[in-house]
Each structure stands twice: as C-alpha cells, then as structure tokens.
Design a protein around this motif. Structure first.
Motif, PDB file in Angstrom:
ATOM      1  N   ASN B 228       0.905  -1.240   0.167  1.00  0.00           N
ATOM      2  CA  ASN B 228       0.132   0.023   0.078  1.00  0.00           C
ATOM      3  C   ASN B 228       0.741   1.378   0.041  1.00  0.00           C
ATOM      4  OD1 ASN B 228      -2.573  -1.327   0.007  1.00  0.00           O
ATOM      5  ND2 ASN B 228      -2.463  -1.593   2.195  1.00  0.00           N
ATOM      6  N   VAL B 229       0.087   2.461  -0.270  1.00  0.00           N
ATOM      7  CA  VAL B 229       0.695   3.452   0.163  1.00  0.00           C
ATOM      8  C   VAL B 229       1.045   3.997   1.475  1.00  0.00           C
ATOM      9  CG1 VAL B 229       0.595   6.292  -0.373  1.00  0.00           C
ATOM     10  CG2 VAL B 229       0.093   4.434  -2.051  1.00  0.00           C
ATOM     11  N   ALA B 230       2.091   4.443   1.973  1.00  0.00           N
ATOM     12  CA  ALA B 230       2.353   4.658   3.157  1.00  0.00           C
ATOM     13  C   ALA B 230       2.579   6.067   3.282  1.00  0.00           C
ATOM     14  CB  ALA B 230       3.500   3.938   3.627  1.00  0.00           C
ATOM     15  N   GLY B 231       2.426   6.682   4.586  1.00  0.00           N
ATOM     16  CA  GLY B 231       2.580   7.933   4.681  1.00  0.00           C
ATOM     17  C   GLY B 231       1.379   8.923   4.146  1.00  0.00           C
ATOM     18  N   GLY B 232       1.329  10.247   4.695  1.00  0.00           N
ATOM     19  CA  GLY B 232       0.327  11.193   4.314  1.00  0.00           C
ATOM     20  C   GLY B 232      -1.077  10.892   4.816  1.00  0.00           C
ATOM     21  N   ILE B 233      -1.994  11.494   4.248  1.00  0.00           N
ATOM     22  CA  ILE B 233      -3.427  11.344   4.851  1.00  0.00           C
ATOM     23  C   ILE B 233      -4.211  10.753   3.823  1.00  0.00           C
ATOM     24  CG2 ILE B 233      -5.492  12.369   5.664  1.00  0.00           C
ATOM     25  CD1 ILE B 233      -3.747  14.928   5.777  1.00  0.00           C
ATOM     26  N   GLY B 234      -4.777   9.463   4.251  1.00  0.00           N
ATOM     27  CA  GLY B 234      -5.286   8.580   3.287  1.00  0.00           C
ATOM     28  C   GLY B 234      -6.822   8.720   3.350  1.00  0.00           C
ATOM     29  N   LEU B 235      -7.740   9.083   2.201  1.00  0.00           N
ATOM     30  CA  LEU B 235      -9.219   9.189   2.319  1.00  0.00           C
ATOM     31  C   LEU B 235      -9.418   7.766   1.471  1.00  0.00           C
ATOM     32  CD1 LEU B 235     -10.022  12.830   1.339  1.00  0.00           C
ATOM     33  CD2 LEU B 235     -10.037  11.956   3.494  1.00  0.00           C
ATOM     34  N   PRO B 236     -10.179   6.895   2.413  1.00  0.00           N
ATOM     35  CA  PRO B 236     -10.424   5.668   1.852  1.00  0.00           C
ATOM     36  C   PRO B 236     -11.687   5.831   0.846  1.00  0.00           C
ATOM     37  CG  PRO B 236     -11.504   5.924   3.757  1.00  0.00           C
ATOM     38  CD  PRO B 236     -10.607   7.156   3.868  1.00  0.00           C
ATOM     39  N   PRO B 237     -11.690   4.845  -0.232  1.00  0.00           N
ATOM     40  CA  PRO B 237     -12.683   4.902  -1.242  1.00  0.00           C
ATOM     41  C   PRO B 237     -13.840   4.739  -0.680  1.00  0.00           C
ATOM     42  CG  PRO B 237     -11.437   3.180  -1.406  1.00  0.00           C
ATOM     43  CD  PRO B 237     -10.708   3.863  -0.561  1.00  0.00           C
ATOM     44  N   GLU B 238     -14.157   3.900   0.602  1.00  0.00           N
ATOM     45  CA  GLU B 238     -15.539   3.748   1.202  1.00  0.00           C
ATOM     46  C   GLU B 238     -16.070   5.273   1.477  1.00  0.00           C
ATOM     47  OE1 GLU B 238     -12.737   2.281   2.267  1.00  0.00           O
ATOM     48  OE2 GLU B 238     -13.208   0.441   0.964  1.00  0.00           O
ATOM     49  N   LEU B 239     -15.238   6.145   2.070  1.00  0.00           N
ATOM     50  CA  LEU B 239     -15.652   7.292   2.334  1.00  0.00           C
ATOM     51  C   LEU B 239     -16.251   8.206   1.231  1.00  0.00           C
ATOM     52  CD1 LEU B 239     -15.921   9.770   4.458  1.00  0.00           C
ATOM     53  CD2 LEU B 239     -13.531  10.455   4.016  1.00  0.00           C
ATOM     54  N   VAL B 240     -15.537   8.191   0.159  1.00  0.00           N
ATOM     55  CA  VAL B 240     -15.990   8.785  -1.067  1.00  0.00           C
ATOM     56  C   VAL B 240     -17.170   8.180  -1.539  1.00  0.00           C
ATOM     57  CG1 VAL B 240     -15.149   9.282  -3.480  1.00  0.00           C
ATOM     58  CG2 VAL B 240     -13.483   9.039  -1.845  1.00  0.00           C
TER      59      VAL B 240
END
Lengths: 348, 371, 375
Positions: B228-240
């Motif tokens: 996966n991508v690590a670091g930063g702020i992740g917005l999950p696709p479920e939220l979208v």
C-alpha cells in the motif's frame, strides 16, 4: 363515549389476534425438554441459519434452503418430526443471531458460528456439537507473490464484521509484529465484490468460507489460499442453556451422520443394509437393537430417518465442499480413523 | 389557534398520560423479568473494556489496545465527518440541479428531470453499493497509483494527500490560527466609523493559514511501500462512495425543494427585476434565490436529518461508522445488544435534535417577519 | 446559467395536444430545437455538454445491457461474460417476486395482486363516485381477502407460513400494512401536536421526534432484538408482524409531519367558523379541517409511501428476504456466483418502475390540485 370504548376494545381484540399467544408447553413426560415439546406441538423446527453463505446455508436456484448447516436442521427435523421439510429457516445476520436464540424465537442456531470460551460462559447458551472444524485462513491475489501470512505486513484484508476474525487478526499481528489492515464488511457478497475489485489484497474467513469466496471471484485461479491457519474456528450448533435433553438431540443427530459414515451406511445402501445386516454396530445404529432413540425421547427409527433424508456426514460434506462443489479438502473434518477430528462418542 | 379545550378533555389527557406510563412500566417490568431469567444484566461498564480490533479509518488516534468507549468516539466522528461532507455537497449539487430543472434549455431541464426521477425512485442502499462498485472499478491498483501533481496519489485504496507534520505539541501557533479563523465572521460585521470591514475581513483567514504554515515542521509525502501507500493522509474509497451515495440521493430531493421554492417566489418580483433591467443571472442571484432560500429552510432541515440518519447505510460498504463498528463489531464481541442499541439510538437522536435546533435557529433568523 | 420560471398558462399546456399533421410537427420540432437548445452561445455550450455526457454514459451501458448480453439458456455456462447475464435473472425471477412461496400456491399471490389492483383503481381514478367507500373497502375488505388468500389455513387453501414469503410480495405487503396503519396514526399524531392540551401535545411531539431522530436500521434492529425482551414470557410475535409494526410506527411519525403541513394550510377561518356553528372539536376536525387538509397533502403522502416502499429493502436485517434480500440470496447461490451487477441492476429497475408509477400519480394529483385551487 361508549362508541369510542367499543372501538378501543375492537382494536385491542385485533391486536391480541396479531400477537398470537404461543403458550408455554410443559407437558409431563419421562424426558422433560420444553424445546422438544414445543417443536412437536408446533410440528415445525425453527432453525437459525446464515442469510447466505455458499457451502453453509444458501437458497438454491429453486429458492430452497441448502448447505451443510441446513442439512443439520433437516436431520434434526427428520429425527424429531419425521419429516426433513418441516423446518422454518430464519436467516440471521451475525449481529442478531444470539439474541434471537436467547429470546426463544428459534430452537437451534447453526450459522457457521465459532464456539468460543466467552460465548459458552457469557451468553447463556449451550454449544451442542461441532459440525465443521476449521480455522481462519487467508486468500490473496497470486500476483502479490505472497506465500505466507507473515509476509502480509501492510496489506489490506477484507473481513466480515461481527465475527471472531477481527480479533484473531489483531492478535496475530501483535504476536508476529506485522500490521495487517482490515476492511470490515457487513455481508459476504459485499466483501467478495470488494476483493474482486482489488480494494483489498486478500480475504480472510474460516476455511470453508474462504473456499466459497474463492469460487465467487471472477477469476478464481488468480487467487491462492495461504497454507497457514491462524486460529481455531470450531463451527457448530448452539441451543439455550437449561434444556439438556434438546442439546443431546442436536448433538446425537450430528453424531448419527458421522456414525453412519463410519459404518459405511449411505443414503443409497441404507435400506439394503437395514434388511440384510447382521453386524451388531449397524443393527444398534439403525435401531434394530437397543433403545437408543427412546433414550433421547424420540423413537428408534430416528437415525434411519436422518440418513434417509440427508445422508451421512461424508455425503453431506461432499455435496457442499467436495471437489464438485467448493473444492475444499476434508482435512480436519475427516473421520477420526482417517486422521481427522470428526469423532463419535461410543454408541453404547 | 384553537379555542380553550373543555374540562372533560383536560381530564382525559391525564388518563392518556396514565395509560402511557402504565404501558411503559409494564414493558420495563417484563423486560427486567426476562433479563433476570436469562441471567443477563444491564450495564455500561463494558465501554471501559479493551476492544482489540482494528478500525481502518479514524480521525483521532486508535490502537487495538483502546477501549470500546473510544471506539464509539472514533466511529461517531467518522459518521459526523461523512454527514457534514454530505450536507455541504448535497446542498451545492441540489441547488445546481434545482436551477437546471428550471432552465430554459430543454435538454438541460430534462436531464435534470431524468436525474431526479432516477435517483428518487430507487432504494438508497442499491445506490450506495452501486457507487462503491463504480468508484472501485474506476481506480487503478495500488502499484499503478495515479500521481496527481502536488504529491497526491490516487489508487483503489484511496486518495493520499501529503500530510503536514506540525511542531511539538503545546505550540500556541495552531491555537492562535484557529482563534483568528473563528474571529473572521465577527470582523466582517464590525463597523469602524459607520463603514463595515466586510470583504477586507477575508485577509484574516490568510493570516490564519500563514500561522498554520509557520508551525509546519516538515511534510510527509505519500509513497508506495509494500502493498500500500504509506504516509500522508489517506481518504478511503468507502468514504468517497458513501459521500457520493448520500449527497447524490439527497441532492435529488433538495433539487425538488429548490425548484418548488423558486417557483413559489411571486412572479411580480421577477417582473419588477426585469423592469429594473437586471440580467437573468442577477435576477436569479439577487432577487429570486434569496427569497426562495427562506422557503427552503424547513424542508431542507428534514433532508439533512435524513442524510445524517442514512449515513448508517455505510455499514454495507465497510465504512467504519457507528452502525458498522459499534452496533456491529463491538456489539458482537461484548454481547451487549441492548446497551449498544440504546447508545446508538441516543447518539443519533442527540445529533439530529442538535441539527434540528440549529436549523430552526437559522430559520427564525432568515424568515420574513410579520407578513 | 439561465433560469426562467416556465410559463404555466393553460395555452402553453394545450400546445402539445393540438399539434397537427406530421410535417407541421417536424417543422415545429426543428423550430423548438433551435429555440430551446441553441438560441444563445451559453445555451449551445450547455446543450453540447449534456450531449457529451450522454455520449459517455449511454453507449457503454447499452453495450453491456443489450448488445453483448445473454438471456438464453438456463445455467451460468450460457453467459460468456462479455455483457450482462440476464439468464440469471430469468432463472431466479420467481424467487424475486414470490420468495420461497410454494410454487403450486403462487396463483394465490397473483390473485391477491389482482385484487389490490381492482380495489386500488377506483380509489386512484380521477373521477369516481363514492371514493370514500372505496377507500374504506381497500382498507377493510381487501386486507381480509388478501390475508386469507396469502396465509391460507382455510379449507381449500393450505397454510403458508410467513417465513416462506419473500421477494416483491414482501415489499408490497409490508408497505401496504405500514401505510394503512400509519395514516390514521399519523393523523392522530398531527392533531395531537396541534392540540391545546399540553400533555397530549408533549406526548405527540416526543413520539414524532423520537422516531424521526433515529435511523430505520436501528428501529428494525430493535424490533428483532429488543421487542421479545419487553414482552411477557411466552408471547412471541411473528417476525413479519414485528417488521410491519416497526415500519408503521416509523412511518407514522413522517405521516404526522406531512399531515401537520396540510393542517397548517387550512385557513384558520374555517375552524373558527365551524366552532361558531356550534360543532364539537372532533366534528370540526373530522368534517371541516381534515378533509381540506388531506386533499392538500396527498402529494406529500405519496412521497412518504414511495420512501417507505424503498425503505422496505432494509428488512433483511430482521431475517426477511424481500426483493433485495432475494437478490442477495441469488448472488450467493454457488451455481451463479459473480453476477452481483445483474442482480442489483434488476432490483434497481424493478424498484424504479414501482416507485415511478407511484410518484407520477402523486404529481398528477398535485397538478389537478393546482388547477382546482383558486389562486
């Protein structure tokens, strides 16, 4: 004013009709089992099953309930009521399953449910029998080149919520210093779809469900089931505490299916064996000798009816998990004399 | 509004109250009896127990060692987040579609009609599942992440934004920034020698942003690491997906509210604006919409409440909101069905009553006084 | 953005009906196209954007749903995977409509549906003598007839347990019961909320706000988990009845708010005049206020019914297999795994047809109301 009162009374009558009083049946008999009495009086077994999990409980193309768990419901109905079709299936999500059993709405719960320490001691429920031994396994995409669960550090895994699985993963991660992210789904079909779309790197569940999940993927060959089993998931039937005779019936119904397989009695040769056999084991099993059925509060033909209606355990397993179905090797679910765990207490 | 009730009716209502109390008391009594029979007890002590499971998306810190109580906080915040996002987006989208619905352009008007009808007449659950599938299908896998300029990564696991790591805790700069931000609306209305500060107040948010930036230590860029991508702020696709599902569904209803409110503005207003020589856009923005807004507020309120409640459908697509985490995993692990459901209902009730109160306050402010 | 209030003059409305010969029609259409879509630069851009949107969305969908779709055959092997597999829907169709209702008894469901249409048409038609009588028949005689037909247990009709009910039958039954129950309850609550009696008003407000404040999922959950707990030991309520009660209570709160809107729309002079004539409270409400209020709120009621019908998809949580539940079941059938898209598309279509029909009726009624209301 009196008109209003009359209307009110009318409404009350209608309501009480809707409610319907299912009276407490506590008839006196040698074996006191309120559940057994209630089932007999109702003429129907209320069986709580999964809302739809291939292998365990699902509705087939003609809309009939089918599956390994459903087979146990049918077997109990055959033993108790003489007719495997006299079952009312109540589809339950994992959230409501225990409360529905506690409230008395169903007579038994057989819903790929893991038998655990806490559930045994905290819920006021009895774990009657284990009909499927399995453990939490993982299925991942082949192209990730992962061979072991330990290599899944940082991966995202789809899980069904309201189960023992979330905790197992967290515990495993803690013990092995890996961080496995989970994505919690309410229903299997949604989790399957997300895994299919690539939202997660893999899917985890008990062995049987993972096999079902794999066959539900668009390209089942793209997925590989990892060899590790990270937890024990003995799946079985629950009944309410305080009704041991009923618990015995459920337990021995499953044992009858296993015993039939051990004795090589199947749906097809059943009648022939019954006519010709001289073996004491088989004669005892089929009720030709001894009073085993009566000891359960049933009649002596009970085991005959079980095999007649659903077959022996091996047949049932093959029907839903065998090579032609979900293709899950029997492993732990082999008979004890074939290296498995399906063991019957002595039929004496 | 009605005349004074008769004495008999006044007495009758006490009877009604008595009956309600009696029924509630009987129900509670049998509940207590049943609980005792099943060896069950009621209590909220379980909120202090260790949860031991992972919540994939959280706004405040979360580890598997945290308690069920904190899990409740985490998932309530998640539900609030998607609700607030949904309210904003559905209002904007609903306004747009409502205006499109009244457009003079046949194609635009009927596209809006088709959209509204399609959305309003299918179950929301199906729509949310659809958006989830659509969102997932449209995005590339983690290893083929789309790199958006500005260090943003987009893939099926979510949208990853760079995260600003702020200085050590206790720094006063963020607080000061927040204070400045909060003061902006007041500054806007402030008068100095009969002249409003007005638009000039917008300098304050810039100041706040500068204060924030001054506090930033370094920037954590999202990067591919392992699966996966690590670091930063992740917005999950479920939220979208849930955001899209909630906003689009509510937008269709809001569009109809907008349409009927605009149509309810007296024609004379339009004609007067026309005779003053205002352009169509000016007529809409300066004359019609401000008046229509007043009529919109009460029905909008109930749409917002629906949206907040429907955020519980996020359980279907693995968005970790209240129904999924608290009435799902926590309920199952603790075996406390009654307590968890009472808590969930209470939380929704409080959120909805607060929203309702806020909207009513707003309504009283914008409503025309004395017609 | 150009937004205009469409003219609502009668002449405009009639224009469509009086269109003459074919050629004149085409000429008119061309003119209309030019006038409506491309009369200004802004409009042309807007129209172009819409057309581009259609071009992006519609062809791939048609490809999937029609061009490359399969409907022949009776097993999954008939589908090659390039388009939709409607074979799946074809095979499972009966379970989407009837659930597990015994195949030999399904004519009873059909007959009940016919009865609903027969009783429903006179209620919904524009002009009908004695509409009130038909409404009463629909709410009293029809449920009894349909109930006997569906449940059975009388000579000639074997008993069919509610656990066998499913599919659209379940959505329709639950919706009907919930509407029939929530209308009177909602009216009572709306009157209660406007009552001069403080306790009645408080109880009504409390009830309405409680139900409106919580998600339906938790209400249904409570009906399963909590209700048996609150009932004296030994009393069990059928699962279906529980879902019906939960939805009735939930909907009645919304109905109450709709009806309250109508009550506020009745000029207060009406009420005052009625009291001045010496009518009692209930006479005023029953004979003067409610008839006028209900006429105003029919569109609102229809909207509530449509919402209710859509919400019945959530009853899967109490172990009932409604239309969407049946689709979920079918998706999990090992013989048909991997066809979720087709299943959901069909469910959406079926719901759209039902709900669209209902909302169209609501809109037609609204227009009729507008025409007959003096402005």
């Amino acid at each position: 004013m009196s008109g209003v009162i009359l209307k009110f009374l009318g409404c009350c009558t209608v309501l009480s009709c809707l409610v319907g009083f299912a009276g407490e049946a506590r008839a006196q008999s040698t074996i006191k089992s309120p559940t057994l009495e209630a089932v007999k009086q109702r003429g129907q077994l209320n069986c709580g099953v999964d809302t739809g999990m291939p292998g365990y409980a699902f509705q087939n193309s003609s809309g009939q309930w089918d599956g390994l768990d459903v087979a146990l419901c049918r077997a109990v109905a055959a033993a108790v009521l003489g007719d495997p079709d006299k079952v009312k299936y109540v589809g339950l999500t994992s959230k409501v399953r225990f409360t529905v059993l506690q409230s008395g709405e169903i007579d038994m719960l057989i819903r790929d449910t893991t038998l655990t320490f806490t559930r045994n001691t905290q819920l006021g429920l009895n774990e009657a029998v284990i009909n499927f031994y399995t453990g939490e396994t993982f299925m991942v995409r082949k192209n990730l080149n992962v061979a072991h669960v330990k290599e899944l550090d940082g991966a995202t895994i789809c899980v069904i919520t309201g189960t023992t699985l979330e905790r197992d993963i967290a515990d495993y991660g803690r013990a092995n210093h890996v961080k496995i992210n989970t994505l919690l789904f309410d229903r299997p079909e949604e989790a399957f779809a997300a895994a299919n779309a690539g939202r997660c790197d893999g899917y985890t569940d008990d062995g049987g469900s993972v096999a079902a999940a794999r066959s539900g993927m668009q390209h089942p060959d793209d997925w590989v089931i990892l060899p590790e089993v990270i937890s024990r998931e003995p799946l079985g039937a629950f009944v309410r505490q305080g009704d041991e005779p009923w618990s015995n019936i459920v337990k021995w119904t499953h044992y009858a299916m296993v015993e039939a397989e051990a004795l090589d009695i199947s749906q097809s040769n059943l009648d022939e064996v019954k006519k010709t056999t001289t073996e004491p084991e088989a004669r005892k099993f089929l009720g030709l000798e001894g009073d085993f059925g009566k000891m359960l509060g049933l009649d002596n033909d009970w085991s005959y009816r079980i095999v007649k209606s659903v077959g022996n355990y091996g047949e049932v397993y093959d029907r839903y998990f065998g090579p032609k179905a979900l293709g899950l090797p029997r492993g732990l679910n082999e008979l004890w004399n074939h290296g498995g765990l399906q063991y019957v207490l002595a039929w004496q | 509004m009605t005349r004074r009730p008769s004495r008999r009716a006044t007495a009758g209502q006490w009877l009604l109250l008595l009956a309600v109390v009696a029924v509630v008391w009987a129900l509670l009594r049998s509940a207590g009896h049943n609980l005792a029979q099943r060896n069950m007890s009621l209590g909220f002590g379980f909120l202090g127990d260790q949860a031991g499971f992972d919540i994939p998306f959280h706004l405040v810190s979360w580890t598997t060692f945290d308690t069920y109580g904190r899990a409740l906080l985490v998932c309530s915040l998640n539900a609030l987040l998607v609700s607030v996002m949904g309210v904003v987006a559905s209002t904007a989208l609903g306004l747009l579609i409502g205006v499109m619905r009244l457009s003079a352009n046949w194609l635009v008007r009927n596209t809006a009609v088709a959209f509204i009808e399609l959305i309003r007449n299918t179950p929301q659950l199906v729509q949310i599942v659809f958006w989830y599938a659509a969102v997932l299908q449209a995005l590339p896998s983690a290893r083929q992440s789309l790199a958006v300029p500005g260090g943003i990564l987009l893939n099926i696991r979510g949208l990853y934004l760079p995260r600003m790591i702020t200085g050590p805790d206790g720094s006063f700069l963020p607080w000061l920034a927040m204070l400045v931000l909060a003061g902006t609306p007041f500054a806007w209305r402030l008068r100095i020698r009969d002249a409003r500060i007005g638009v000039k107040a917008l300098l304050l948010p810039l100041l706040a942003a500068a204060l924030f930036l001054a506090d930033v230590d370094r920037i954590e860029w999202p990067a591919l690491k392992g699966f996966n991508v690590a670091g930063g702020i992740g917005l999950p696709p479920e939220l979208v997906a849930l955001w899209a599902g909630l906003s689009i569904y509510s937008a269709a209803f809001i569009a109809e509210i907008v349409r009927s409110s605009i149509q309810a503005v007296p024609r004379g207003q339009q004609e007067a604006a026309l005779s003053l020589g205002l352009k169509p856009r000016q007529r809409l923005l300066l004359i019609v919409l401000p008046q229509a807004l007043r009529l919109m507020v009460p029905p909008l309120t109930s749409q917002y409440l629906n949206l907040i409640k429907n955020s519980s459908l996020g359980a279907a697509i693995a968005y970790p909101e209240i129904f999924e985490i608290f009435a799902g995993t926590v309920l199952n692990q603790s075996g406390r069905e009654i307590e968890t459901i009472i808590i969930v209902m209470a939380i929704f009730l409080v959120i909805n009553l607060l929203t309702s109160a806020l909207m009513n306050w707003y309504n009283r402010r914008v409503a025309l006084v004395g017609r | 953005m150009t937004a205009e209030i469409p003219a609502r003059s009668p002449a405009h409305r009639l224009a469509g009906h009086t269109a003459g010969s074919l050629s004149r029609g085409i000429r008119q259409a061309m003119n209309a196209l030019r006038r409506n879509l491309f009369n200004s630069i802004g409009n042309t851009i807007l129209s172009g954007m819409m057309l581009a949107l259609f071009w992006l969305v519609i062809p791939p969908f048609v490809d999937w749903a029609v061009t490359h779709a399969t409907i022949a055959g009776i097993s999954k092997s008939a589908c090659d995977g390039s388009g939709a597999c409607w074979t799946f829907i074809k095979v499972r169709l009966p379970s989407f409509f009837y659930g597990s209702f015994p195949p030999t008894e399904r004519w009873r469901v059909d007959l009940a549906a016919l009865l609903l249409v027969a009783f429903g048409i006179p209620v919904l038609r524009d002009r009908v003598a004695r509409r009130g009588l038909w409404v009463v028949l629909l709410l009293t005689v029809f449920p009894v007839l349909a109930g006997v037909l569906l449940v059975g247990g009388v000579p000639g009709l074997p008993y069919v347990g509610t656990h066998l009910w499913g599919g659209l039958l379940l959505n329709t039954t639950i919706s009907f019961v919930a509407v029939a129950g929530s209308l009177p309850l909602g009216m009572a609550l709306a009157l209660g909320r406007r009552s001069g009696l403080p306790i009645v008003r408080m109880l009504s407000i409390g009830f309405i706000e409680l139900w409106r404040g919580v998600p339906l999922l938790t209400v249904l959950f409570m009906a399963t988990v909590m209700l048996p707990l609150f009932l004296p030991h030994g009393i069990t309520i059928d699962n279906l009845v529980r879902a019906m009660v939960a939805l009735t209570l939930f909907t009645s709160a919304y109905m109450a708010e709709v009806v309250r809107g109508g009550l506020q729309g009745v000029p207060s002079g009406q009420e005052e005049a009625a009291y001045a004539l010496g009518l009692k409270w209930w006479q005023v409400q029953y004979c003067v206020v409610l008839p006028q209020a209900l006429r105003l709120v029919v569109p609102g009621i229809v909207n509530t019914v449509v919402d209710l019908f859509k919400d019945t998809t959530l009853v899967t949580i109490v172990g009932l297999f409604d239309m969407l539940g049946a689709v979920n079941q079918a998706i999990n059938d090992p013989a048909w795994l991997g066809l979720a898209k087709e299943g959901y598309a069909f469910a959406a279509l079926l719901f759209f047809v039902c709900c669209f029909a209902m909302s169209s009726f609501g809109r037609r009624f609204e227009r009729r109301l507008e025409r007959s209301t003096p402005r």
